[in-house]
Design a protein around this motif. Structure first.
Motif, PDB file in Angstrom:
ATOM      1  N   LEU A  15      -5.611  -3.446 -59.085  1.00 40.01           N
ATOM      2  CA  LEU A  15      -6.161  -2.156 -59.494  1.00 40.01           C
ATOM      3  C   LEU A  15      -7.101  -1.660 -58.399  1.00 40.01           C
ATOM      4  N   ALA A  16      -6.649  -0.697 -57.619  1.00 36.90           N
ATOM      5  CA  ALA A  16      -7.463  -0.088 -56.570  1.00 36.90           C
ATOM      6  C   ALA A  16      -8.067   1.215 -57.091  1.00 36.90           C
ATOM      7  N   GLY A  17      -9.145   1.663 -56.442  1.00 39.70           N
ATOM      8  CA  GLY A  17      -9.799   2.881 -56.914  1.00 39.70           C
ATOM      9  C   GLY A  17     -10.262   2.745 -58.340  1.00 39.70           C
ATOM     10  N   ALA A  18     -10.877   1.602 -58.676  1.00 37.62           N
ATOM     11  CA  ALA A  18     -11.205   1.283 -60.063  1.00 37.62           C
ATOM     12  C   ALA A  18     -12.176   2.270 -60.692  1.00 37.62           C
ATOM     13  N   TYR A  31     -13.251  -8.822 -58.259  1.00 36.88           N
ATOM     14  CA  TYR A  31     -13.600  -7.392 -58.225  1.00 36.88           C
ATOM     15  C   TYR A  31     -14.460  -7.110 -57.004  1.00 36.88           C
ATOM     16  N   ALA A  32     -13.990  -6.248 -56.115  1.00 41.62           N
ATOM     17  CA  ALA A  32     -14.770  -5.792 -54.968  1.00 41.62           C
ATOM     18  C   ALA A  32     -15.474  -4.503 -55.372  1.00 41.62           C
ATOM     19  N   ARG A  33     -16.708  -4.635 -55.807  1.00 41.70           N
ATOM     20  CA  ARG A  33     -17.454  -3.485 -56.305  1.00 41.70           C
ATOM     21  C   ARG A  33     -17.993  -2.659 -55.129  1.00 41.70           C
ATOM     22  N   MET A  35      -9.187  -6.391 -58.205  1.00 47.58           N
ATOM     23  CA  MET A  35      -9.650  -5.044 -58.455  1.00 47.58           C
ATOM     24  C   MET A  35     -10.626  -4.639 -57.362  1.00 47.58           C
ATOM     25  N   ALA A  36     -10.605  -3.377 -56.980  1.00 47.33           N
ATOM     26  CA  ALA A  36     -11.536  -2.879 -55.965  1.00 47.33           C
ATOM     27  C   ALA A  36     -11.830  -1.411 -56.232  1.00 47.33           C
ATOM     28  N   ASP A  37     -13.038  -0.990 -55.880  1.00 49.92           N
ATOM     29  CA  ASP A  37     -13.351   0.434 -55.953  1.00 49.92           C
ATOM     30  C   ASP A  37     -12.686   1.194 -54.810  1.00 49.92           C
ATOM     31  N   SER A  46     -17.886  -7.064 -64.092  1.00 48.88           N
ATOM     32  CA  SER A  46     -18.532  -8.367 -64.123  1.00 48.88           C
ATOM     33  C   SER A  46     -19.520  -8.472 -62.988  1.00 48.88           C
ATOM     34  N   PRO A  47     -20.772  -8.826 -63.252  1.00 45.25           N
ATOM     35  CA  PRO A  47     -21.725  -8.975 -62.175  1.00 45.25           C
ATOM     36  C   PRO A  47     -21.552 -10.265 -61.402  1.00 45.25           C
ATOM     37  N   GLN A  48     -20.713 -11.188 -61.894  1.00 43.47           N
ATOM     38  CA  GLN A  48     -20.544 -12.471 -61.242  1.00 43.47           C
ATOM     39  C   GLN A  48     -19.069 -12.725 -60.956  1.00 43.47           C
ATOM     40  N   PRO A  49     -18.672 -12.828 -59.661  1.00 37.14           N
ATOM     41  CA  PRO A  49     -17.284 -13.156 -59.349  1.00 37.14           C
ATOM     42  C   PRO A  49     -16.953 -14.553 -59.807  1.00 37.14           C
ATOM     43  N   GLU A  50     -15.693 -14.786 -60.107  1.00 31.77           N
ATOM     44  CA  GLU A  50     -15.285 -16.059 -60.678  1.00 31.77           C
ATOM     45  C   GLU A  50     -14.734 -17.041 -59.642  1.00 31.77           C
TER      46      GLU A  50
END
Length: 255
Positions: free
Chosen positions: A198-201, A163-165, A182-184, A119-123
């Motif tokens: 979910l880490a290491g996405a 999501y932390a991209r 979620m995070a990369d 998602s390009p936009q956090p909620e």
């Protein structure tokens, strides 16, 4: 051209991040597939009920046709899964999938259990801060360095997704059941961790999850996951770190 306001519009099309369960096929044996699905659902019936599933044909060395796909989808539905898409299939099978209104995804890449639509936009409100410099070391494409850390100060409530991209995620409060973080990179939760983490996405196998109170519905690192029913009893409701070692998740106490 006159634009239509949101008040007058019938709907709005937006990008959202969602997680899917991926069924990675190694055999066309439907009886064996049914047995394994029954076994998995028995471990956590509530968690898998009505779970959307993408079927991954990328590792399958046997040819299948539309008739087989039809039977596989019926089998999934009978086990309370919802087949929504396929990936890694031959063009003829993609045609059969579209004929029954099943989406076709590109090759699944490094994800093994869960796949993510970004998602390009956090909620919810977020605060980016610069992370401390990492030690100098060799960097592979999978282990790309983080550029910033996403800090969430308020609780992440049911239905919210964060999501932390490209970096780590720090939650200074709790994560509720029904929420998804979620995070990369790494995930740190300084309150109670419920919901899904979910880490290491994007496949970063060195990512870790840290929390002060482990009660998660699901924890995943680089696509390898563990569900609540499988959490060791002595690690529940305690401060832990979770990491990936030889394709298995390890949980260690922080106290």
């Amino acid at each position: 051209m006159m634009s239509v306001s949101e008040q007058d519009a019938a709907a709005a099309i937006k990008a959202r991040m969602v997680s899917l369960t991926v069924l990675e096929l190694f055999s066309t044996d439907l009886e064996e597939l049914d047995r394994q699905l029954l076994e998995k659902v028995a471990q956590a019936p509530k968690f898998f009920r009505n779970a959307p599933v993408m079927i991954d044909f990328g590792q399958l060395d046997q040819e299948v046709d539309g008739s087989w796909l039809e039977k596989a989808c019926e089998l999934l539905s009978a086990n309370n899964f919802v087949p929504v898409g396929i990936t890694g299939a031959e063009e003829s099978l993609e045609f059969a999938a579209r004929a029954r209104n099943i989406a076709v995804w590109p090759a699944a890449g490094t994800a093994r259990h869960d796949t993510v639509v970004e998602s390009p936009q956090p909620e919810i409100k977020e605060e980016p801060v610069q992370s401390p410099p990492a030690p100098q070391e060799a960097v592979t494409p999978q282990e790309a360095p983080h550029t910033e850390t996403l800090v969430i100060r308020q609780p992440v409530r049911s239905g919210q997704k964060v999501y932390a991209r490209g970096g780590d995620l720090i939650v200074l409060a709790s994560v509720s059941t029904g929420a998804e973080i979620m995070a990369d990179g790494h995930i740190h939760v300084y309150g109670t961790l419920r919901g899904r983490a979910l880490a290491g996405a994007r496949g970063k196998e060195s990512a870790r999850v840290f929390c002060n109170d482990l009660q998660a519905d699901l924890v995943s690192i680089a696509g390898v996951y563990i569900i609540n029913d499988d959490l060791p009893s002595d690690m529940r409701k305690t401060a832990v770190q979770i990491y990936l070692q030889e394709d298995q998740l390890k949980i260690e106490s922080l106290r």
